[in-house]
Design a protein around this motif. Structure first.
Motif, mmCIF file in Angstrom:
data_model
loop_
_atom_site.group_PDB
_atom_site.id
_atom_site.type_symbol
_atom_site.label_atom_id
_atom_site.label_comp_id
_atom_site.label_asym_id
_atom_site.label_seq_id
_atom_site.Cartn_x
_atom_site.Cartn_y
_atom_site.Cartn_z
ATOM 1 N N ALA A 1 0.662 -1.044 -0.110
ATOM 2 C CA ALA A 1 -0.085 0.475 0.259
ATOM 3 C C ALA A 1 0.547 1.311 -0.022
ATOM 4 O O ALA A 1 0.636 1.929 -0.867
ATOM 5 C CB ALA A 1 -0.481 0.066 1.226
ATOM 6 N N LEU A 2 2.185 0.955 0.988
ATOM 7 C CA LEU A 2 2.987 2.371 0.226
ATOM 8 C C LEU A 2 3.075 2.653 -0.809
ATOM 9 O O LEU A 2 3.694 3.486 -0.881
ATOM 10 C CB LEU A 2 3.545 2.393 1.877
ATOM 11 N N ILE A 3 4.359 1.827 -1.278
ATOM 12 C CA ILE A 3 4.416 1.654 -2.426
ATOM 13 C C ILE A 3 3.670 2.471 -3.599
ATOM 14 O O ILE A 3 2.993 3.467 -4.122
ATOM 15 C CB ILE A 3 4.896 0.818 -3.030
ATOM 16 N N CYS A 4 2.078 1.967 -3.539
ATOM 17 C CA CYS A 4 1.491 2.459 -4.790
ATOM 18 C C CYS A 4 0.285 3.530 -3.957
ATOM 19 O O CYS A 4 0.438 4.209 -5.190
ATOM 20 C CB CYS A 4 -0.375 1.262 -4.304
ATOM 21 N N SER A 5 0.355 3.561 -2.692
ATOM 22 C CA SER A 5 0.171 4.969 -2.641
ATOM 23 C C SER A 5 0.890 6.445 -2.975
ATOM 24 O O SER A 5 0.424 7.783 -3.191
ATOM 25 C CB SER A 5 -0.070 5.643 -1.002
ATOM 26 N N PHE A 6 2.274 5.753 -2.596
ATOM 27 C CA PHE A 6 3.469 7.166 -2.812
ATOM 28 C C PHE A 6 3.316 7.341 -4.443
ATOM 29 O O PHE A 6 4.001 8.430 -4.886
ATOM 30 C CB PHE A 6 4.822 6.337 -3.411
ATOM 31 N N PHE B 1 -3.850 11.857 1.444
ATOM 32 C CA PHE B 1 -2.130 12.349 1.883
ATOM 33 C C PHE B 1 -1.136 12.415 1.813
ATOM 34 O O PHE B 1 -0.455 13.566 2.056
ATOM 35 C CB PHE B 1 -2.630 11.684 3.575
ATOM 36 N N ILE B 2 -0.274 11.580 1.657
ATOM 37 C CA ILE B 2 0.791 11.613 0.612
ATOM 38 C C ILE B 2 0.879 12.456 -0.456
ATOM 39 O O ILE B 2 1.776 13.142 -0.275
ATOM 40 C CB ILE B 2 1.650 10.471 -0.244
ATOM 41 N N ALA B 3 -0.455 12.781 -1.581
ATOM 42 C CA ALA B 3 -0.505 13.475 -2.619
ATOM 43 C C ALA B 3 0.166 15.431 -1.743
ATOM 44 O O ALA B 3 0.390 15.927 -1.765
ATOM 45 C CB ALA B 3 -1.895 13.259 -3.230
ATOM 46 N N PRO C 1 7.007 13.610 6.641
ATOM 47 C CA PRO C 1 5.734 14.081 6.461
ATOM 48 C C PRO C 1 5.737 12.204 5.512
ATOM 49 O O PRO C 1 4.433 11.347 6.554
ATOM 50 C CB PRO C 1 5.558 14.768 5.885
ATOM 51 N N LEU C 2 7.138 11.973 5.026
ATOM 52 C CA LEU C 2 6.244 10.336 3.750
ATOM 53 C C LEU C 2 6.088 9.335 5.141
ATOM 54 O O LEU C 2 5.145 8.158 5.201
ATOM 55 C CB LEU C 2 6.529 10.343 3.368
ATOM 56 N N GLY C 3 7.230 9.356 6.139
ATOM 57 C CA GLY C 3 7.912 8.412 6.735
ATOM 58 C C GLY C 3 6.535 8.093 7.973
ATOM 59 O O GLY C 3 6.100 7.075 8.225
ATOM 60 N N ASN C 4 5.787 9.671 8.572
ATOM 61 C CA ASN C 4 4.848 9.692 9.274
ATOM 62 C C ASN C 4 3.206 8.457 8.213
ATOM 63 O O ASN C 4 2.534 8.170 9.505
ATOM 64 C CB ASN C 4 4.152 11.169 9.138
ATOM 65 N N GLN C 5 3.401 9.030 7.261
ATOM 66 C CA GLN C 5 2.580 8.606 6.828
ATOM 67 C C GLN C 5 2.247 6.853 6.494
ATOM 68 O O GLN C 5 1.426 6.784 6.484
ATOM 69 C CB GLN C 5 1.916 8.660 5.205
ATOM 70 N N PHE C 6 3.603 6.372 6.594
ATOM 71 C CA PHE C 6 3.957 5.203 6.828
ATOM 72 C C PHE C 6 3.570 4.467 8.259
ATOM 73 O O PHE C 6 2.634 3.351 8.029
ATOM 74 C CB PHE C 6 5.160 4.549 6.053
#
Ligand SMILES: Nc1ncnc2c1ncn2[C@@H]1O[C@H](COP(=O)(O)OP(=O)(O)OP(=O)(O)O)[C@@H](O)[C@H]1O
Ligand SMILES: [Mg+2]
Lengths: 242, 212
Positions: free
Chosen positions: B28-33, B96-98, B142-147
């Motif tokens: 999900a992380l890879i795809c949402s990135f 959120f990543i966006a 922030p990406l780390g926090n999303q993860f």
């Protein structure tokens, strides 16, 4: 080579450029001066379509800049631009900064692009900094890299927007020297600068702007010794006595 | 006193759930990135219709509970719990990543794009070679926090029988009747994942702050 014909530009209700008529021929060096906010940067940025003109016609290299059919990327390849704050790419080395456009836009090979980049770095006198990052260079060195980055595309026109205003006084000379050499080689140049020495030495014409209008066009000697316009006179006395 | 026999007796079940939680979070992380980057670029592209699509996506998805999204992907498609859960999490997290990536892109000085464009690069080339590499530095924390949020949110796979840690916990508690103890162990397993991640993000933040 560049011709403005009755060009106007608005930001909303505010008119930045008013009825601009200006022709710049191949090989000419034109210096644009005028008070802050008079529209000098906007004028320059219209030439490579960083800003859109509102009406009138602007032809550059035989292409109509405002025409939707004009390939803007193609137009821009032939116009180098140097900014007050350099805008080197901080994550790339000096060499990579210069090689980016030749690689991506002209499709040059790594080897070809590198040789050419080294040639122009040598020309601006900092080939020893090829592998440095921009943050490791002085302002003057950064601006010379920016000039090399423009030249490497072999443009027919170079635009300079206050290229020395952000520099410490002792570095202004090295940048102006590179620009003078370029002017003497016959490059078509439009330069926004208040450096009178530069203007007197290499400019073919001075364009004086105020409140979005071109108030006066004259050869440097005439303009600096004996400006026709009262506002030009006031402006000159201010920059000379500061 | 905690009943550790639950942990030892059901270790393989816990581990199975732990594995699925890791796999689901990672995919999900890879795809949402990827999806998030696309949406971020759409939101700032110099083309209005794309801006609208990007904005609608972000505003729409951010304001729906992730549980509802996961239910929806599960019921709308016939994928099975784990896949549906991963899709739901991806769709949700991408919004959120966006936003994080968009903020990163906006923080790169405008002159960088202008310099690149004025040398003849297309918008896409300038984005890829000049803007995104600079934005990524700002975006990593922030990406780390999303993860980390993603790992925690992956517990929602349980409601669609996704086989994750939470789901296995449900099964174990149903057969042992030790609900309280079981979920304490489940919580500890999540901490094993999220605490190192949290430290990792903190470390990266400090490193990036220093390199500027
Ligand atoms: N994006 C914009 N939106 C609205 N107004 C703008 C914008 N860009 C510039 N202006 C206004 O247009 C006018 C001309 O700006 P411009 O940057 O061309 O002036 P300039 O002669 O280059 O001034 P300076 O010497 O300070 O660089 C200014 O009044 C400025 O505030
Ligand atoms: Mg200006």
């Amino acid at each position: 080579m560049i011709s403005f014909d009755k060009v106007n530009k608005f930001y909303g209700d505010f008119q930045v450029l008013k009825d601009i008529n200006l022709t710049i021929n191949k090989g000419e060096v034109v210096v644009v001066i005028g008070p802050s906010g008079s529209g000098k940067s906007t004028l320059l940025r219209c030439i490579n379509h960083l800003e859109k003109i509102t009406d009138g016609t602007l032809n550059v290299n035989g292409l109509s800049v405002a025409d939707k059919k004009t390939d803007i990327n193609k137009l821009r390849r032939n116009i180098g631009m140097v900014f007050q704050h350099f805008y080197l790419y901080p994550h790339k080395t000096v060499l990579e900064n210069i090689m980016l456009a030749p690689r991506k836009v002209l499709g040059q090979s790594e080897k070809e692009a590198k040789e050419l980049a080294m040639y122009y770095l040598d020309k601006v006198g900092i080939s020893d900094k090829a592998d440095a990052f921009p943050s490791q260079l002085s302002g003057g060195q950064q601006q010379r890299v920016a000039i090399a980055r423009g030249l490497v595309m072999k443009p027919e026109i170079m635009l300079f927007d206050e290229p020395t205003s952000a520099l410490d006084p002792e570095m202004i000379g090295e940048v102006l020297d590179v620009m003078k050499a370029l002017a003497k080689e016959g490059m078509t140049m439009v330069v926004v600068t208040h450096e009178m020495g530069f203007a007197k030495e290499v400019a073919d014409r001075i364009v004086f702007m105020d409140e979005g209008q071109i108030l006066e066009e004259a050869v440097p000697a005439e303009f600096y010794e004996n400006p026709r316009e009262e506002r030009a006179r006031m402006f000159l006395s201010r920059i000379l006595n500061h | 006193m905690l009943d550790f026999s639950i942990l030892t007796d059901y270790m393989d079940v816990f581990l199975e759930g732990f594995k699925i939680t890791i796999i689901a979070s990672f995919i999900a992380l890879i795809c949402s990135f990827i999806l998030g980057t696309l949406i971020a670029v759409m939101r700032i592209a110099p083309f209005k219709p794309l801006n609208w699509i990007g904005t609608v996506y972000v505003e729409f998805i951010r304001n729906i509970p992730v549980l509802v999204i996961v239910f929806f992907t599960y019921l709308a498609f016939d994928f099975g719990g784990m896949t549906a859960g991963i899709i739901g999490l991806t769709v949700y997290t991408a919004a959120f990543i966006a936003e994080a990536i968009r903020a990163g892109i906006m923080s790169v000085p405008r002159g960088q794009m202008e310099a690149a464009r004025s040398s003849g690069l297309t918008y896409g080339q300038a984005m890829k070679s000049v803007i995104l590499p600079q934005a990524i530095k700002i975006v990593i924390p922030p990406l780390g926090n999303q993860f980390i949020n993603l790992v925690k949110n992956s517990s929602l796979l349980a409601v669609v029988a996704g086989g994750d840690l939470m789901y296995q916990g449900d099964l174990i508690s149903a057969s042992t009747f030790s609900t309280f103890d079981t979920y304490i162990f489940v919580g500890l397993f999540y901490l094993i994942l999220t605490i190192p991640l949290s430290f990792g993000v903190g470390f990266l933040e400090k490193r990036l702050a220093r390199s500027n």
